[in-house]
Scaffold this motif. Structure first.
Motif, mmCIF file in Angstrom:
data_model
loop_
_atom_site.group_PDB
_atom_site.id
_atom_site.type_symbol
_atom_site.label_atom_id
_atom_site.label_comp_id
_atom_site.label_asym_id
_atom_site.label_seq_id
_atom_site.Cartn_x
_atom_site.Cartn_y
_atom_site.Cartn_z
ATOM 1 N N LYS A 225 -37.114 12.163 127.717
ATOM 2 C CA LYS A 225 -35.685 12.407 127.459
ATOM 3 C C LYS A 225 -34.933 12.685 128.766
ATOM 4 O O LYS A 225 -33.744 12.331 128.896
ATOM 5 N N LEU A 226 -35.588 13.312 129.728
ATOM 6 C CA LEU A 226 -34.943 13.538 131.034
ATOM 7 C C LEU A 226 -34.652 12.207 131.723
ATOM 8 O O LEU A 226 -33.584 12.025 132.321
ATOM 9 N N PHE A 227 -35.592 11.275 131.634
ATOM 10 C CA PHE A 227 -35.309 9.965 132.220
ATOM 11 C C PHE A 227 -34.192 9.267 131.459
ATOM 12 O O PHE A 227 -33.319 8.631 132.057
ATOM 13 N N GLU A 228 -34.210 9.375 130.135
ATOM 14 C CA GLU A 228 -33.168 8.742 129.328
ATOM 15 C C GLU A 228 -31.796 9.344 129.662
ATOM 16 O O GLU A 228 -30.783 8.635 129.672
ATOM 17 N N LEU A 229 -31.774 10.644 129.963
ATOM 18 C CA LEU A 229 -30.534 11.303 130.380
ATOM 19 C C LEU A 229 -30.024 10.691 131.682
ATOM 20 O O LEU A 229 -28.824 10.404 131.832
ATOM 21 N N PHE A 230 -30.926 10.486 132.634
ATOM 22 C CA PHE A 230 -30.561 9.861 133.910
ATOM 23 C C PHE A 230 -30.047 8.440 133.687
ATOM 24 O O PHE A 230 -29.003 8.053 134.226
ATOM 25 N N ARG A 231 -30.771 7.666 132.895
ATOM 26 C CA ARG A 231 -30.374 6.269 132.678
ATOM 27 C C ARG A 231 -29.020 6.190 131.980
ATOM 28 O O ARG A 231 -28.177 5.362 132.343
ATOM 29 N N THR A 232 -28.808 7.046 131.001
ATOM 30 C CA THR A 232 -27.540 7.023 130.268
ATOM 31 C C THR A 232 -26.371 7.410 131.165
ATOM 32 O O THR A 232 -25.290 6.805 131.104
ATOM 33 N N ARG A 233 -26.582 8.399 132.013
ATOM 34 C CA ARG A 233 -25.505 8.862 132.886
ATOM 35 C C ARG A 233 -25.052 7.764 133.853
ATOM 36 O O ARG A 233 -23.867 7.682 134.209
ATOM 37 N N LEU A 238 -22.158 1.145 129.535
ATOM 38 C CA LEU A 238 -21.626 2.044 128.508
ATOM 39 C C LEU A 238 -20.177 2.416 128.815
ATOM 40 O O LEU A 238 -19.825 2.657 129.973
ATOM 41 N N ASP A 239 -19.365 2.480 127.772
ATOM 42 C CA ASP A 239 -18.012 3.006 127.974
ATOM 43 C C ASP A 239 -18.072 4.526 127.973
ATOM 44 O O ASP A 239 -19.072 5.129 127.593
ATOM 45 N N ASP A 240 -17.002 5.156 128.400
ATOM 46 C CA ASP A 240 -17.008 6.614 128.576
ATOM 47 C C ASP A 240 -17.307 7.360 127.283
ATOM 48 O O ASP A 240 -18.042 8.352 127.286
ATOM 49 N N LYS A 241 -16.740 6.885 126.178
ATOM 50 C CA LYS A 241 -16.937 7.585 124.904
ATOM 51 C C LYS A 241 -18.401 7.517 124.466
ATOM 52 O O LYS A 241 -18.992 8.531 124.065
ATOM 53 N N ARG A 243 -20.994 6.938 126.386
ATOM 54 C CA ARG A 243 -21.818 7.695 127.325
ATOM 55 C C ARG A 243 -21.756 9.194 127.011
ATOM 56 O O ARG A 243 -22.782 9.878 126.993
ATOM 57 N N LYS A 244 -20.541 9.712 126.765
ATOM 58 C CA LYS A 244 -20.371 11.142 126.508
ATOM 59 C C LYS A 244 -21.124 11.565 125.250
ATOM 60 O O LYS A 244 -21.792 12.606 125.231
ATOM 61 N N THR A 245 -21.039 10.743 124.213
ATOM 62 C CA THR A 245 -21.731 11.061 122.959
ATOM 63 C C THR A 245 -23.244 11.059 123.157
ATOM 64 O O THR A 245 -23.953 11.952 122.691
ATOM 65 N N ALA A 246 -23.744 10.042 123.867
ATOM 66 C CA ALA A 246 -25.186 9.930 124.102
ATOM 67 C C ALA A 246 -25.696 11.078 124.957
ATOM 68 O O ALA A 246 -26.755 11.661 124.674
ATOM 69 N N LEU A 247 -24.960 11.428 126.016
ATOM 70 C CA LEU A 247 -25.371 12.523 126.894
ATOM 71 C C LEU A 247 -25.393 13.856 126.148
ATOM 72 O O LEU A 247 -26.288 14.677 126.354
ATOM 73 N N SER A 248 -24.398 14.030 125.282
ATOM 74 C CA SER A 248 -24.346 15.269 124.503
ATOM 75 C C SER A 248 -25.567 15.389 123.595
ATOM 76 O O SER A 248 -26.185 16.457 123.496
ATOM 77 N N GLY A 249 -25.929 14.288 122.945
ATOM 78 C CA GLY A 249 -27.090 14.305 122.061
ATOM 79 C C GLY A 249 -28.385 14.548 122.815
ATOM 80 O O GLY A 249 -29.238 15.316 122.374
ATOM 81 N N LEU A 250 -28.541 13.883 123.968
ATOM 82 C CA LEU A 250 -29.756 14.055 124.763
ATOM 83 C C LEU A 250 -29.872 15.478 125.298
ATOM 84 O O LEU A 250 -30.950 16.074 125.291
ATOM 85 N N THR A 251 -28.754 16.020 125.774
ATOM 86 C CA THR A 251 -28.764 17.391 126.294
ATOM 87 C C THR A 251 -29.151 18.371 125.198
ATOM 88 O O THR A 251 -29.938 19.307 125.416
ATOM 89 N N ARG A 252 -28.628 18.149 124.006
ATOM 90 C CA ARG A 252 -28.957 19.014 122.870
ATOM 91 C C ARG A 252 -30.442 18.913 122.526
ATOM 92 O O ARG A 252 -31.108 19.923 122.269
ATOM 93 N N ASP A 253 -30.971 17.686 122.543
ATOM 94 C CA ASP A 253 -32.395 17.496 122.241
ATOM 95 C C ASP A 253 -33.283 18.177 123.286
ATOM 96 O O ASP A 253 -34.298 18.802 122.952
#
Length: 265
Positions: A225-233, A238-241, A243-253
């Motif tokens: 998940k840490l790598f996925e966080l890096f890749r998503t960022r 990805l558009d901003d919306k 990206r923001k939604t995905a990052l929020s979910g990954l951070t929560r996980d």
């Protein structure tokens, strides 16, 4: 026979079985492998280890070995009856054997324990030309150190890519490579987490030895998940919306997973 009924075996099956017994290993190998098999001479130890039918799978690697990068080809397989945590690793190298002292640490850094190893001498002969070339086969039995299963279908290509990249010096051989098996990361994805760990060290965040790689290997789901966080960022597609939604979910996980880690220092 003195007990039980005499088994009834079909005549054609009986003839095939007898023919199989009396046929020389080389003759059987050439009969099913054709001209390509005829180019290959194998040692007695190889014939005792592998049947002609199973050796058929090695033809491509044996003949392709001299032209491969560094004269190296590898194959992964599993013996019938082995557990999901066990694998067979064939390392084919042109001309010379490869030092065990180099192979074993590389595999340990990938999260494997070496159980046994057999070396076989093979030889390629050019049909017509008569030129001969030695090929050394290191047949290694390995198992995951943590007992985690490995899927040949899902993990084989990723593992072979990692072994070749490490061997040829494109990737460091260290504990971060355990994430290839443990976290399901490609070797270059594990390299991202290695680079981040080095950056943190240069920034003054000091941890002893292999602390970070050991921690990530112990919690592979968090590492993935840490790598996925890096890749998503840094994913430019990805558009901003999104990206923001995905990052929020990954951070929560990740935060949720960290609550189950006994020691977070």
């Amino acid at each position: 026979r003195t007990e039980g009924k005499t088994p009834q075996i079909a005549q054609d099956q009986l003839e095939r079985d007898i023919k199989s017994i009396v046929t020389r290993w080389e003759d059987r190998f050439i009969s099913i492998g054709g001209d390509r098999a005829a180019q290959i001479a194998v040692s007695q130890s190889y014939k005792e280890q592998f049947s002609p039918d199973s050796a058929l799978k090695d033809i491509e690697d044996i003949l392709g070995c001299p032209a491969a990068e560094g004269g190296l080809r590898i194959a992964l397989y599993r013996h019938e009856g082995d557990s999901d945590s066990q694998l067979g690793l064939k390392i084919f190298h042109a001309d010379t054997p490869l030092a065990l002292s180099r192979r074993v640490p590389m595999l340990e850094h990938l999260g494997f324990t070496v159980i046994s190893e057999h070396t076989h001498e093979l030889e390629i002969t050019d049909i017509g030309g008569g030129n001969r070339r030695a090929v050394i086969l290191h047949d290694m039995e390995i198992a995951t150190t943590d007992g985690k299963g490995v899927s040949l279908e899902a993990d084989s290509d990723r593992l072979k890519e990692a072994i070749l990249a490490i061997w040829h010096g494109r990737i460091d051989s260290d504990g971060f490579n355990r994430l290839v098996v443990g976290a399901g990361l490609a070797v270059r994805e594990a390299m991202v987490l290695r680079a981040i760990a080095r950056y943190l060290r240069q920034a003054g965040l000091q941890f002893p030895g292999d602390f970070i790689s050991d921690a990530l290997a112990r919690y592979p789901d968090i590492a993935a998940k840490l790598f996925e966080l890096f890749r998503t960022r840094f994913d430019l597609t990805l558009d901003d919306k999104t990206r923001k939604t995905a990052l929020s979910g990954l951070t929560r996980d990740i935060d949720g997973a960290l609550t189950n880690v006994p020691n977070q220092d």
